[in-house]
Write a protein that holds these residues in place. Structure first.
Motif, short mmCIF file in Angstrom:
data_model
loop_
_atom_site.label_atom_id
_atom_site.label_comp_id
_atom_site.label_asym_id
_atom_site.label_seq_id
_atom_site.Cartn_x
_atom_site.Cartn_y
_atom_site.Cartn_z
N GLU A 10 0.82 -1.21 0.00
CA GLU A 10 0.00 0.00 0.00
C GLU A 10 0.85 1.27 0.00
O GLU A 10 0.64 2.17 -0.80
N ARG A 34 -3.12 -9.57 17.99
CA ARG A 34 -4.56 -9.48 17.79
C ARG A 34 -5.28 -10.34 18.82
O ARG A 34 -4.64 -11.09 19.57
N GLU A 78 -8.98 2.50 5.28
CA GLU A 78 -9.69 1.22 5.17
C GLU A 78 -8.77 0.04 5.37
O GLU A 78 -9.15 -0.98 5.98
N VAL A 79 -7.53 0.15 4.87
CA VAL A 79 -6.56 -0.93 5.03
C VAL A 79 -6.12 -1.04 6.48
O VAL A 79 -6.06 -2.13 7.06
N GLU A 100 -7.71 -0.17 9.20
CA GLU A 100 -8.77 -0.66 10.09
C GLU A 100 -9.16 -2.11 9.80
O GLU A 100 -9.66 -2.81 10.69
N SER A 101 -8.93 -2.57 8.57
CA SER A 101 -9.29 -3.95 8.25
C SER A 101 -8.19 -4.94 8.65
O SER A 101 -8.49 -6.10 8.97
N GLU A 102 -6.94 -4.49 8.65
CA GLU A 102 -5.83 -5.41 8.92
C GLU A 102 -5.28 -5.31 10.34
O GLU A 102 -4.58 -6.22 10.78
N ARG A 124 -8.70 2.03 15.30
CA ARG A 124 -9.69 2.87 14.63
C ARG A 124 -9.05 4.23 14.38
O ARG A 124 -8.48 4.84 15.29
#
Length: 517
Positions: free
Chosen positions: A38, A368, A409-410, A412-414, A418
């Motif tokens: 990215e 995580r 978006e990347v 928060e998705s990975e 936030r």
């Protein structure tokens, strides 16, 4: 063989660059980490048989200028054969800093070695004291895994012990392995494209074009210097590291060469602010390319018109085992500021004010909810310096970095976080006839515990204005524990944030140009 015409040289210049472009696209499509796929924190280059830079894609300046040193250093230790891939990251043996893992493959046609392909990618973690590997160390040993030039693949087959050592020393081994595999895949793609050129034009024409591009770059750089004033200018600037270490530069054109003398710069210091000869060369190479009327050839030949004098064991030519992690990303930026400051004195009213002068390195890591590890690294944009004809651009990467913003978006998705705010930092650019660009504000709330560091400069000093313009605002880094107000986070200090903890980074604005109306 008859020399190439200038038009033919330009054709080969772009053909060679297309090899590196395609190598870069393959790397991006194959990579695993957001930092590479990215942010595009990687670079690709083509070098001739002796390791001189022949072409590169428009990626990261700090990676590319140092590529002049990589293969010559590698050849002191290894004689690469067909099917070999060499990996390294040792700053004093062909690398930049430890996070930048470099892979090199020789280009053979039959039994003749025609050149080398190289790509260099910033891995989000390479071990060391803190997640991200760019803080908490006093020397190179504390910054992470140091890899001398060694075989990653030999005759087309993996060397499993090297892969195991690599994965055993990083915090997220699967992501790191995926990115390294992507780097190897990119070399393979580049080799196919280069062989296409050899089949099309023949060995003699390809090797001749590489050599003549080197000579053309040398002539181009010499011509650039012809009309420069011969007077000497002396400038100095400081970093934000312990004791505010300084860099001094005397610049002068003599006998058709640009002489850059860094004598008087601070000695190397404990920590990671030091840089070394290859990265200092990168800053010089970048500025030369930025100055060229038209487009300066991306070859090692352009440096033949430059004489760089560096004091040994100094901030700008450190010796092992001095730490260099921040020298690569921060001291390199200050070197560009200093070079442009000197040129502004040599050519009054013609050069821009200072840009933000930092990469605002944000690093954090943890686990995580399912127990899998993560480490994230990104650089944050800021204000560009205003110039004689324009206001400074806002919220952009400048000078020695050329990466993209990591999409919200990347992130928060990975990652378990936030993004609360991503906006311009109003009135952070320096006032002037032309105003400096605005910095940006990024605020993040973490949903799992993390160990976090912001490692950067321009927290105490300001990006300077030019030709009567005023300085941009320095950066402010703040953290907040869950339910608590924000407080300042000193640069380079690491902190544990529990779920609900926040970080807010306000990046510097660029300097203004000309007296404000």
């Amino acid at each position: 063989m008859k020399s190439q015409t200038q038009a033919a040289l330009h054709v080969f210049r772009h053909l060679f660059a297309s090899v590196t472009d395609e190598m870069g696209f393959a790397l991006r499509q194959s990579a695993v980490s957001p930092n590479i796929k990215e942010r595009l924190d990687y670079s690709c280059a083509l070098l001739d048989a002796s390791g001189r830079l022949a072409a590169h894609a428009a990626f990261i300046p700090v990676h590319l200028g140092s590529a002049h040193h990589t293969v010559p250093e590698l050849l002191k230790e290894i004689d690469p054969q067909p099917g070999d891939v060499i990996v390294l990251n040792d700053p004093h043996r062909g690398g930049t800093h430890l996070n930048d893992v470099t892979v090199v493959a020789p280009l053979f046609h039959g039994k003749t070695r025609l050149g080398f392909l190289l790509n260099r990618a910033h891995h989000a973690d390479i071990g060391g004291a803190e997640p991200g590997s760019m803080s908490g160390a006093r020397d190179l040993f504390g910054e992470g895994l140091r890899i001398p030039p060694v075989h990653l693949r030999r005759a087309g087959k993996d060397v499993p012990e090297v892969w195991q050592i690599f994965q055993s020393n990083v915090r997220d081994p699967q992501s790191a392995k995926g990115d390294l595999l992507a780097q190897c895949a990119a070399l393979h793609r580049g080799a196919l494209r280069f062989e296409d050129l050899v089949q099309r034009y023949g060995v003699k024409q390809i090797t001749s074009a590489m050599a003549e591009l080197f000579d053309y770059g040398a002539r181009f750089a010499s011509k650039l210097l012809q009309d420069w004033p011969k007077r000497k200018v002396v400038v100095a600037d400081t970093l934000d590291g312990a004791g505010t270490p300084h860099i001094k530069l005397a610049l002068q054109v003599q006998k058709g060469k640009l002489h850059l003398d860094f004598t008087g710069s601070a000695a190397q210091i404990p920590g990671s602010w030091n840089t070394h000869r290859a990265v200092t060369t990168s800053a010089v190479f970048y500025v030369l390319q930025a100055l060229g009327k038209g487009s300066l050839p991306e070859t090692s030949g352009t440096l033949s018109a430059v004489n760089i004098q560096l004091p040994a064991a100094s901030l700008v030519d450190s010796q092992a085992p001095s730490g260099v992690a921040l020298g690569n990303v921060e001291t390199s930026q200050r070197l560009v500021d200093l070079l442009l400051q000197a040129l502004a004195k040599l050519f009054p009213g013609q050069y821009p004010a200072a840009s933000q002068g930092t990469m605002n390195n944000l690093l954090f890591g943890g686990h995580r909810a399912d127990g899998t590890p993560f480490v994230h690294y990104e650089t944050l944009a800021g204000g560009a310096g205003a110039g004689p004809q324009h206001h400074g651009a806002s919220a952009v990467q400048s000078h020695m970095t050329n990466t993209r913003n990591t999409p919200v978006e990347v992130l928060e998705s990975e990652l378990p976080l936030r993004v609360e705010q991503l906006s311009l930092r109003k009135k952070s650019g320096g006032p002037g006839k032309h105003r400096g660009g605005e910095g940006m504000i990024k605020e993040i709330t973490f949903l799992e515990p993390v160990r976090l560091t912001v490692a950067a400069s321009r927290r105490h000093s300001q990006p300077s204005g030019c030709h009567g313009g005023q300085s941009g605002k320095p950066a402010i880094d703040s953290v907040a524990l869950p339910g608590k107000p924000f407080r300042t986070l000193p640069s380079g200090h690491s902190i544990v944030l529990e779920p609900g903890g926040r970080v807010r980074i306000q990046t510097p604005g660029g300097g203004g140009w000309g007296k404000p109306k």
